[in-house]
Write an enzyme that holds these catalytic residues in place. Structure first.
Site, PDB file in Angstrom:
ATOM      1  N   GLY A   8       0.821  -1.215   0.000  1.00 48.43           N
ATOM      2  CA  GLY A   8       0.000   0.000   0.000  1.00 48.43           C
ATOM      3  C   GLY A   8       0.849   1.256   0.000  1.00 48.43           C
ATOM      4  N   GLY A  11      -0.524   4.691  -0.889  1.00 50.96           N
ATOM      5  CA  GLY A  11      -1.664   5.170  -0.117  1.00 50.96           C
ATOM      6  C   GLY A  11      -1.314   6.314   0.820  1.00 50.96           C
ATOM      7  N   GLN A  12      -2.314   6.731   1.606  1.00 47.24           N
ATOM      8  CA  GLN A  12      -2.146   7.907   2.475  1.00 47.24           C
ATOM      9  C   GLN A  12      -0.982   7.722   3.443  1.00 47.24           C
ATOM     10  OE1 GLN A  12      -5.024   8.494   5.561  1.00 47.24           O
ATOM     11  NE2 GLN A  12      -4.592  10.665   5.804  1.00 47.24           N
ATOM     12  N   ARG A  36      -0.392  -1.157  -6.098  1.00 47.25           N
ATOM     13  CA  ARG A  36      -0.997  -1.407  -7.406  1.00 47.25           C
ATOM     14  C   ARG A  36      -1.066  -0.133  -8.236  1.00 47.25           C
ATOM     15  NH1 ARG A  36      -6.380  -4.465  -7.116  1.00 47.25           N
ATOM     16  NH2 ARG A  36      -6.818  -2.991  -5.454  1.00 47.25           N
ATOM     17  N   ASN A  54      -0.074  -7.003  -5.909  1.00 47.23           N
ATOM     18  CA  ASN A  54      -1.453  -7.152  -5.464  1.00 47.23           C
ATOM     19  C   ASN A  54      -1.400  -8.056  -4.242  1.00 47.23           C
ATOM     20  OD1 ASN A  54      -4.070  -7.873  -5.017  1.00 47.23           O
ATOM     21  ND2 ASN A  54      -4.507  -8.493  -7.138  1.00 47.23           N
ATOM     22  N   TYR A 143     -15.496  -2.700   7.627  1.00 45.84           N
ATOM     23  CA  TYR A 143     -14.100  -2.313   7.869  1.00 45.84           C
ATOM     24  C   TYR A 143     -13.704  -2.658   9.306  1.00 45.84           C
ATOM     25  CZ  TYR A 143     -10.137   0.920   8.535  1.00 45.84           C
ATOM     26  OH  TYR A 143      -8.928   1.479   8.837  1.00 45.84           O
ATOM     27  N   LYS A 147     -11.093  -5.444  10.804  1.00 45.70           N
ATOM     28  CA  LYS A 147      -9.976  -5.091  11.704  1.00 45.70           C
ATOM     29  C   LYS A 147     -10.017  -5.951  12.979  1.00 45.70           C
ATOM     30  CE  LYS A 147      -7.784  -1.828   9.397  1.00 45.70           C
ATOM     31  NZ  LYS A 147      -6.444  -2.071   8.835  1.00 45.70           N
ATOM     32  N   ILE A 173      -6.437   9.850  10.612  1.00 48.87           N
ATOM     33  CA  ILE A 173      -5.107  10.411  10.333  1.00 48.87           C
ATOM     34  C   ILE A 173      -5.235  11.624   9.414  1.00 48.87           C
ATOM     35  CG2 ILE A 173      -2.821   9.954   9.372  1.00 48.87           C
ATOM     36  CD1 ILE A 173      -3.198   7.021  10.012  1.00 48.87           C
TER      37      ILE A 173
HETATM   38  N1  SER Z   1      -9.595   6.661   9.167  1.00 53.46           N
HETATM   39  C1  SER Z   1     -10.240   5.406   8.984  1.00 53.46           C
HETATM   40  C2  SER Z   1     -11.555   5.556   8.329  1.00 53.46           C
HETATM   41  O1  SER Z   1     -12.152   6.589   8.498  1.00 53.46           O
HETATM   42  C3  SER Z   1     -10.435   4.725  10.314  1.00 53.46           C
HETATM   43  O2  SER Z   1      -9.342   3.937  10.580  1.00 53.46           O
HETATM   44  O3  SER Z   1     -11.999   4.656   7.700  1.00 53.46           O
END
Ligand code: SER
Length: 320
Positions: A8, A11-12, A36, A54, A143, A147, A173
Site C-alpha cells: 500500500g 496510499g495515504q 498497485r 497485489n 471495515y 480489523k 489520520i
Molecule cells: N480513518 C479510517 C476511516 O475513516 C479509520 O481507521 O476509515
C-alpha cells in the site's frame, strides 16, 4: 542491514511511511515500496525500489519476500470504512485475505509484521470516552469487522507460530501529502484542502461530531517506534494510540484562527452513523508505558503545519 517491504505504498500512510523509513535507515536498509498504483510520487520512485504487488496474490508476495530476503513487512494496503460500506465484499477480501497472505509469508520466512488496526474496531456498545485497550469489540462496519478479525488473526499467528506481529489502532489520520481514500475521518483532511483552495467547506458529519485524530508525523513515528520496541517490554500486540480529540466545529475554529474568512456548513450523510459508532477518545496508557508512545502535535500545532504545507503545495502548482 534491514530489508523492508511496504504494501500500500501509494496510499495515504504508505507514501510518507516509505519516505520516513528510507530517511531513518539510510544505507542500512532497503525499503521496497509496493502497490498497485503506478502513479507514485517521484520522491518514492527516485529514492529506492518499487514493485507492483497485489496483496491478494500470495505467490507474488512470497517471491518478493524470498528474493529480497525481507525481514519486516509494513502491511498498509487496505480498504477504508466509507468505501467498505459501499463495497463490503471487496473490503472483506482485501482486508482479510491481504493480511492472511502477509501473515502466511511472514510465518514461512520468519518476517516481522507491522499492521495498522483502527478505532473502527470499537462499536456502539464500547465506552465512548477514554476507551480502554481491552474492551468490547463489536463494530457495525465491515471495515471494523475486518480489523477485529485481523487483530484476532494477528494474535493467533503470534501465539501459534511466534510471528512477531505488532499493531496500533490508528485514530483518524490527518496529512498533507497523499489524500486518504474513502475513510469516515476524511472530513478532517478535506476541510484543510478546501479551506486553503476555496475558503469554504461542506462537512459530511455534524458540527458536534468528536473523534480521536492524529497528525501523520506522529502516526508514522508511532508505528516505527513500536517496530523498534524491545519485545520483552510488550504485554500486548495491539495498542490504542491517542493524540488529540476534537469536534468538527472545533477543527473549523482552529482553521478560522489562521484563515478568518473560512466558512463551513454541515450536511451529514451516511458516514455520520459510522462516526457516531466510534469512540471520542482512547486510553493509550499501555502504549505510553510499554514503548514510550509520546505524540508531539496538538490541534493548533497541526493546523499551523497543515495550512503552511498546503499553501506551499498549491502555490507551487499554480506557478507551473
Ligand atoms: N480513518 C479510517 C476511516 O475513516 C479509520 O481507521 O476509515
Amino acid at each position: 542491514m534491514k530489508n523492508i517491504l511496504v504494501t500500500g505504498a501509494a496510499g495515504q500512510i504508505g507514501t510518507e511511511l516509505v519516505t520516513s523509513l528510507r530517511q531513518r535507515y539510510g544505507k542500512n536498509a532497503i525499503v521496497i515500496a509496493t502497490g498497485r498504483r503506478t502513479q507514485l510520487p517521484a520522491y518514492i520512485k527516485n529514492t529506492g525500489p518499487f514493485s507492483y504487488l497485489n496483496v491478494l496474490d500470495r505467490n507474488q508476495l512470497e517471491e518478493l519476500a524470498f528474493e529480497n530476503n525481507i525481514d519486516t513487512i509494513y502491511h498498509m494496503a487496505s480498504i477504508l470504512s466509507a468505501v467498505g460500506e459501499q463495497k463490503p465484499q471487496l473490503a472483506w477480501d482485501i482486508n482479510m485475505n491481504g493480511l492472511y497472505n502477509v501473515l502466511e509469508v511472514a510465518r514461512t520466512y520468519n518476517i516481522s509484521v507491522l499492521w495498522p488496526s483502527s478505532i473502527a474496531v470499537f462499536g456502539p456498545d464500547t465506552p465512548k470516552l477514554n476507551t480502554p485497550n481491552d474492551t468490547i469489540l463489536k463494530p457495525t462496519t465491515i471495515y471494523g469487522i475486518s480489523k477485529v478479525a485481523g487483530e484476532l488473526l494477528a494474535e493467533y499467528y503470534f501465539h501459534k507460530f511466534s510471528v512477531d506481529v505488532r499493531s496500533v489502532r490508528y485514530p483518524g489520520i490527518i496529512s498533507s501529502e497523499t489524500p486518504p481514500g474513502g475513510g469516515t475521518t476524511d472530513y478532517a483532511v478535506a476541510i484543510y484542502y478546501d479551506a486553503v483552495q476555496k475558503g469554504s467547506y461542506t462537512c459530511f458529519v455534524r458540527e458536534d461530531t468528536t473523534l480521536p485524530m492524529i497528525y501523520m508525523p506522529d502516526a508514522i513515528k508511532g508505528l516505527i517506534d513500536l517496530a523498534e520496541a524491545d519485545n520483552a517490554q510488550l504485554t500486548h500486540r495491539i495498542f490504542n494510540i491517542g493524540s488529540m480529540s476534537f469536534s468538527a466545529g472545533k477543527l473549523a475554529d482552529s482553521i478560522k484562527e489562521l484563515i478568518p474568512d473560512f466558512t463551513i456548513q454541515y450536511k451529514p450523510d451516511f458516514r455520520q452513523e459510522i462516526a457516531d459508532s466510534w469512540p471520542q477518545s482512547v486510553d493509550d496508557s499501555f502504549a505510553r508505558s510499554e514503548w514510550k508512545w509520546d505524540p508531539k502535535y496538538d490541534l493548533p500545532k497541526m493546523t499551523r503545519d497543515m495550512i503552511d504545507r498546503l499553501q506551499k503545495k498549491f502555490n507551487k502548482e499554480e506557478n507551473f
